[in-house]
Design a protein around this motif. Structure first.
Motif, PDB file in Angstrom:
ATOM      1  N   THR A 209      24.895 -15.700 -28.672  1.00  0.00           N
ATOM      2  CA  THR A 209      24.781 -15.702 -27.180  1.00  0.00           C
ATOM      3  C   THR A 209      23.409 -16.202 -26.849  1.00  0.00           C
ATOM      4  O   THR A 209      22.861 -16.806 -25.861  1.00  0.00           O
ATOM      5  CB  THR A 209      25.443 -14.814 -26.325  1.00  0.00           C
ATOM      6  OG1 THR A 209      26.658 -14.503 -27.097  1.00  0.00           O
ATOM      7  CG2 THR A 209      25.276 -14.842 -25.091  1.00  0.00           C
TER       8      THR A 209
ATOM      9  N   GLY B   3      19.607 -10.043 -27.318  1.00  0.00           N
ATOM     10  CA  GLY B   3      20.998  -9.781 -28.054  1.00  0.00           C
ATOM     11  C   GLY B   3      20.961  -9.322 -29.278  1.00  0.00           C
ATOM     12  O   GLY B   3      21.883  -8.786 -29.526  1.00  0.00           O
TER      13      GLY B   3
ATOM     14  N   ILE C 185      27.695 -11.274 -22.754  1.00  0.00           N
ATOM     15  CA  ILE C 185      28.179 -10.329 -23.791  1.00  0.00           C
ATOM     16  C   ILE C 185      29.012  -9.522 -23.340  1.00  0.00           C
ATOM     17  O   ILE C 185      29.966  -8.973 -24.005  1.00  0.00           O
ATOM     18  CB  ILE C 185      26.859 -10.069 -24.622  1.00  0.00           C
ATOM     19  CG1 ILE C 185      26.105 -11.088 -25.366  1.00  0.00           C
ATOM     20  CG2 ILE C 185      27.081  -8.978 -25.730  1.00  0.00           C
ATOM     21  CD1 ILE C 185      24.989 -10.784 -25.831  1.00  0.00           C
TER      22      ILE C 185
ATOM     23  N   GLY D 238      25.789 -11.229 -30.208  1.00  0.00           N
ATOM     24  CA  GLY D 238      24.417 -10.830 -29.370  1.00  0.00           C
ATOM     25  C   GLY D 238      23.464 -11.862 -29.647  1.00  0.00           C
ATOM     26  O   GLY D 238      22.908 -12.526 -28.904  1.00  0.00           O
TER      27      GLY D 238
END
Length: 405
Positions: free
Chosen positions: A134, A273, A331, A131
């Motif tokens: 990304t 994220g 994700i 998370g």
């Protein structure tokens, strides 16, 4: 050097790369001088932006399937040539159709190549922090307007937009060439040393593009991505003009405010994220839907009472949501449908970008028809409501999907 340390260097290079590739978001900064020099209308320039992101989606789609046949280093070198050539040729255009080819097609396609490669490869090094990794990666893409926007604005005031395009083409090509040397898939030895812990929803399932297209969950997820993305891209494309034309803010002040507000696009990619790593997918998406509806109500109220500050706050919250949806898209594609076909699955998902990229052009056409942004932004509110409804539908579908073996 241990791969757990090297991976942060790879991530830094990828962030710098996407920072330059995100210059497509900053097109609104160039809109007014381009319109004056080429005699274009707002609908014309809105479509240049729209077509650029349609070609971005096509570049990502093609790359997703080519990555299994052509080395990513070669694809990045091809992108470098297209990016450089597109910006340099754009600095020489005299007609609208030429700008469609040089900027929208060449630059847009090259951005799609770089985007898919970095988003496909870098998270492979961060299964334990997918998370946040990304989010940080895509923050670079979103922060382009904030970080490069003032530089472009200063460069245009000194040399004009054409020279600035030339400079951007050269700089972007250099960064792409450097990335082609540094960014690569993890080797077998590196894979052994990488932490394998990951927040998985798919329970080990690996679905190909034909497989994901048979699931209801995918279409609900895609509609969330399209509606939130459409609102975000429309605000990025029209925010500066709204401030100037509906809220009587000067051009320089509008550019400054939009630069500050666009920070939330980048921040949202990291924040959501982190939130995903803690609370999972369905709760994240529901929060995004609620915040987006609230932000659009605030924006509409700001137009009624003529409050630039309220508009800025509302746009900031909307872009926080947009950043979140952009971060969560790769994700969730990876978490729901697996790693094996990720580059192709994500490329197919980016077809949604073609649809959401049409929203700025629609808003531009509505603005020309009604003479202001009130009705166009009511349309954006409608998209926000659709997004919220889809986030509510998502959870039961996701639970059912996770139980299927």
């Amino acid at each position: 050097m241990n791969v757990l340390k090297k991976r942060w260097g790879y991530l830094f290079m990828a962030i710098i790369l996407l920072l330059f590739m995100g210059i497509g978001y900053a097109f609104s900064i160039f809109v007014v001088p381009i319109e004056k020099d080429l005699g274009l209308t707002r609908a014309d320039t809105s479509f240049v932006f729209t077509l650029c992101f349609v070609c971005f989606a096509m570049g990502s789609l093609v790359t997703g399937f080519l990555m299994h046949k052509i080395p990513s280093a070669l694809l990045l070198k091809i992108a470098a040539c297209m990016f450089c050539g597109g910006f340099i040729l754009s600095s020489r255009v005299t007609m609208l159709w030429q700008l469609y080819f040089t900027y929208s097609i060449c630059v847009g396609f090259s951005i799609g190549i770089a985007y898919n490669i970095t988003v496909s490869i870098l998270p492979m090094y961060f299964h334990d922090k997918v998370g946040i990794a990304t989010g940080m990666l895509l923050m670079g893409f979103a922060m382009s307007t904030t970080l490069l926007g003032p530089i472009c604005e200063a460069g245009m005031s000194l040399w004009g937009w054409k020279t600035m395009f030339f400079v951007l083409g050269i700089c972007g090509a250099v960064v792409l060439a450097a990335a082609s040397v540094i960014i690569h898939h993890p080797t077998e030895e590196q894979r052994k040393n990488l932490t394998q812990k990951e927040h998985l929803v798919n329970q080990g399932k690996e679905l190909s593009p034909s497989g994901i297209l048979k699931t209801k969950l995918y279409y609900v997820f895609l509609l969330i991505y399209i509606t939130i993305g459409g609102v975000g891209m429309a605000l990025i494309n029209h925010g500066a003009m709204t401030l100037q034309e509906d809220l009587s803010v000067s051009a320089s002040a509008a550019v400054f405010l939009i630069g500050i507000v666009c920070l939330f696009n980048g921040i949202g990619r990291v924040v959501w994220g982190l939130i995903y790593d803690r609370i999972g997918d369905s709760s994240c998406l529901r929060c995004l839907g609620i915040l987006l509806v609230g932000s659009m109500l605030m924006i509409l109220l700001s137009l009624v009472i003529v409050s630039p500050m309220m508009f800025g706050v509302g746009m900031g919250v909307a872009l926080l949501c947009y950043g979140g949806s952009s971060s969560l898209a790769p994700i969730l594609v990876r978490a729901l449908f697996g790693e094996q076909y990720f580059s192709m699955n994500f490329a197919v998902t980016n077809i949604g970008t073609i649809i959401l990229s049409c929203v700025p052009a629609l808003i531009g056409a509505l603005q020309m028809n009604f003479g202001n942004y009130q009705v166009p932004y009511m349309v954006l509110l409608g998209l926000a409501v659709i997004a919220l409804v889809m986030t509510i539908i998502y959870k039961p579908l996701q639970l059912r999907f996770s139980l299927i073996k």
